[in-house]
Scaffold this motif. Sequence first.
Motif, PDB file in Angstrom:
ATOM      1  N   UNK A 176       4.966  57.428  24.755  1.00  0.00           N
ATOM      2  CA  UNK A 176       6.096  57.855  23.922  1.00  0.00           C
ATOM      3  C   UNK A 176       6.050  58.152  22.468  1.00  0.00           C
ATOM      4  N   UNK A 177       4.897  58.044  21.627  1.00  0.00           N
ATOM      5  CA  UNK A 177       4.946  58.855  20.287  1.00  0.00           C
ATOM      6  C   UNK A 177       4.951  60.033  20.536  1.00  0.00           C
ATOM      7  N   UNK A 178       4.679  60.799  21.331  1.00  0.00           N
ATOM      8  CA  UNK A 178       5.341  62.657  21.897  1.00  0.00           C
ATOM      9  C   UNK A 178       6.532  62.169  21.692  1.00  0.00           C
ATOM     10  N   UNK A 179       6.838  61.837  22.664  1.00  0.00           N
ATOM     11  CA  UNK A 179       8.098  61.684  22.798  1.00  0.00           C
ATOM     12  C   UNK A 179       9.513  61.460  21.662  1.00  0.00           C
ATOM     13  N   UNK A 180       8.929  60.171  20.804  1.00  0.00           N
ATOM     14  CA  UNK A 180       9.939  59.969  19.374  1.00  0.00           C
ATOM     15  C   UNK A 180       8.765  61.064  18.479  1.00  0.00           C
ATOM     16  N   UNK A 181       8.031  61.457  18.263  1.00  0.00           N
ATOM     17  CA  UNK A 181       7.925  62.860  17.619  1.00  0.00           C
ATOM     18  C   UNK A 181       8.985  63.440  17.942  1.00  0.00           C
ATOM     19  N   UNK A 182       8.794  64.372  18.979  1.00  0.00           N
ATOM     20  CA  UNK A 182       9.992  65.721  19.877  1.00  0.00           C
ATOM     21  C   UNK A 182      11.189  65.605  19.031  1.00  0.00           C
ATOM     22  N   UNK A 183      11.465  64.058  19.132  1.00  0.00           N
ATOM     23  CA  UNK A 183      13.498  64.041  18.680  1.00  0.00           C
ATOM     24  C   UNK A 183      12.987  63.565  16.737  1.00  0.00           C
ATOM     25  N   UNK A 184      12.516  64.050  16.643  1.00  0.00           N
ATOM     26  CA  UNK A 184      12.209  62.858  15.008  1.00  0.00           C
ATOM     27  C   UNK A 184      12.149  64.283  14.146  1.00  0.00           C
ATOM     28  N   UNK A 185      10.944  64.909  14.569  1.00  0.00           N
ATOM     29  CA  UNK A 185      11.005  65.690  13.272  1.00  0.00           C
ATOM     30  C   UNK A 185      11.900  67.206  13.568  1.00  0.00           C
ATOM     31  N   UNK A 186      12.024  67.760  14.437  1.00  0.00           N
ATOM     32  CA  UNK A 186      13.586  68.586  13.612  1.00  0.00           C
ATOM     33  C   UNK A 186      14.877  67.664  12.600  1.00  0.00           C
ATOM     34  N   UNK A 187      15.008  66.230  13.188  1.00  0.00           N
ATOM     35  CA  UNK A 187      15.695  65.636  12.551  1.00  0.00           C
ATOM     36  C   UNK A 187      15.168  65.985  11.074  1.00  0.00           C
ATOM     37  N   UNK A 188      13.740  65.566  11.166  1.00  0.00           N
ATOM     38  CA  UNK A 188      13.187  65.706   9.359  1.00  0.00           C
ATOM     39  C   UNK A 188      12.945  66.700   8.907  1.00  0.00           C
ATOM     40  N   UNK A 189      12.850  67.860   9.660  1.00  0.00           N
ATOM     41  CA  UNK A 189      13.041  69.109   9.312  1.00  0.00           C
ATOM     42  C   UNK A 189      14.739  69.325   7.972  1.00  0.00           C
ATOM     43  N   UNK A 190      14.864  69.046   9.317  1.00  0.00           N
ATOM     44  CA  UNK A 190      16.792  69.312   8.613  1.00  0.00           C
ATOM     45  C   UNK A 190      16.696  68.513   7.357  1.00  0.00           C
ATOM     46  N   UNK A 191      16.137  67.279   7.217  1.00  0.00           N
ATOM     47  CA  UNK A 191      16.309  66.569   5.966  1.00  0.00           C
ATOM     48  C   UNK A 191      15.703  67.233   4.729  1.00  0.00           C
ATOM     49  N   UNK A 192      14.601  67.736   4.719  1.00  0.00           N
ATOM     50  CA  UNK A 192      13.632  68.663   4.295  1.00  0.00           C
ATOM     51  C   UNK A 192      14.728  69.420   3.785  1.00  0.00           C
ATOM     52  N   UNK A 193      15.184  70.451   4.523  1.00  0.00           N
ATOM     53  CA  UNK A 193      16.382  71.885   4.316  1.00  0.00           C
ATOM     54  C   UNK A 193      17.191  71.226   3.542  1.00  0.00           C
ATOM     55  N   UNK A 194      17.863  69.938   3.843  1.00  0.00           N
ATOM     56  CA  UNK A 194      18.905  69.272   2.938  1.00  0.00           C
ATOM     57  C   UNK A 194      18.277  69.119   1.569  1.00  0.00           C
ATOM     58  N   UNK A 195      17.288  68.693   1.020  1.00  0.00           N
ATOM     59  CA  UNK A 195      16.932  67.681   0.223  1.00  0.00           C
ATOM     60  C   UNK A 195      16.257  68.980  -0.615  1.00  0.00           C
ATOM     61  N   UNK A 196      15.765  70.323   0.045  1.00  0.00           N
ATOM     62  CA  UNK A 196      15.482  71.517  -0.954  1.00  0.00           C
ATOM     63  C   UNK A 196      13.611  71.646  -0.850  1.00  0.00           C
ATOM     64  N   UNK A 197      13.505  71.042  -0.275  1.00  0.00           N
ATOM     65  CA  UNK A 197      11.958  70.904  -0.060  1.00  0.00           C
ATOM     66  C   UNK A 197      11.597  72.518   0.240  1.00  0.00           C
TER      67      UNK A 197
END
Length: 348
Positions: A322-343
């Motif tokens: 389940x964690x593998x499947x969750x990670x596959x959704x959350x990671x790209x969203x988090x990557x975008x958050x990092x872009x948005x916030x300037x990291x």
Amino acid sequence: MSEPSAVQTPQAFSPRIFSGIQPSGGLTLGNYLGALKRFAEKQDEGTQTIYCLVDMHAITVWQDPAKLRQQTREGAAAFIASGVDPARSILFNQSQVSAHAELAWIFNCVARLGWMNRMTQFKDKAGKNAEAASLGLYAYPALMAADIMAYHATHVPVGEDQKQHLELTRDIAIKFNHDYGVEFFPIVEPMIEGAATRVMSLRDGTKKMSKSDPSDQSRINLTDDADAIATKIRKAKTDAEPLPDTLDGLKDRPEARNLVNIYAALAGMSAAEVIVENAGSLFGTFKPKLAELAVSVMAPITTEMNRLMQDPAEIDRILGAGADRAEAIARPILDQVYDITGMIRSRR
Ligand code: TYM
């Protein structure tokens, strides 16, 4: 390197359900009726469902490590025994997907101290000595917002006690979107529905049924056997009046109202229908009827939980998948958050 303006910001979000339960003790009938039963129903209605044992929330108050592991597995068994199918829903424990903690930090920087100071659950849990509470307990609702937003979840089924936390989740999403000039996070809809959004203590109809209540008689645990369930219902505090013929007649009778609500939720009826069916009944008649219903619904769940608990390695495997499947959704969203916030993310 993408600038914030280049980030894909979906305007419309497809429906996705997220909810979580703390593995901080045995689960109760309140957790079952207010959450688990409805989690399974939501899954069966066909929306994508993501369910999480929030072990990182649990350690905001001290947990014995061995017990935490046991309770996390027991929680997973409770989800499955209640009808959550790990093939159709994503079922995992929070600490295996680091996006939760990472996004929580960003939300700690979005949420305002004034908002946190208004959280009634913090006040209740910290008690009189708030100075001695952990920083994690204070920041708890920002982690909860991260749980939900890491998946762009749009709907969150919960009991009544989580309403304020979901309002804070909305505030955090709105402020993040506003501060960065994006439409990135959805504004979540709480789903607080049904007859049992707030199951009360069997000893005091004005207090929530809770795993942390010192009296075991106040609650039905998912691990209770048929005898224990029947005894607790028989001994539940009530009054001497018969059940009225309208719901209004239960207005100042919190214990009676609670038993009617529990009956309704277990039977899949509305409280009004239970009243129509039982008007004029004394508790000497209604309680055995309720006990029989509770045992018939809960006993198969307890039996299935016990069976699943025989194979902890299989539970761990399910949580990992389940964690593998969750990670596959959350990671790209988090990557975008990092872009948005300037990291800067130059290791990708
Ligand atoms: P927790 O672990 O206290 O409870 C889990 C779920 O059970 C519901 N519940 C009840 N419903 C009706 N009557 C009761 N007596 C009763 N007791 C508990 C709760 O409302 C909840 O839905 N902060 C959350 C966990 C969480 C979460 C999340 C939930 C962390 N992240 C993200 C949703 C989305 C909590 O402590 O629930």
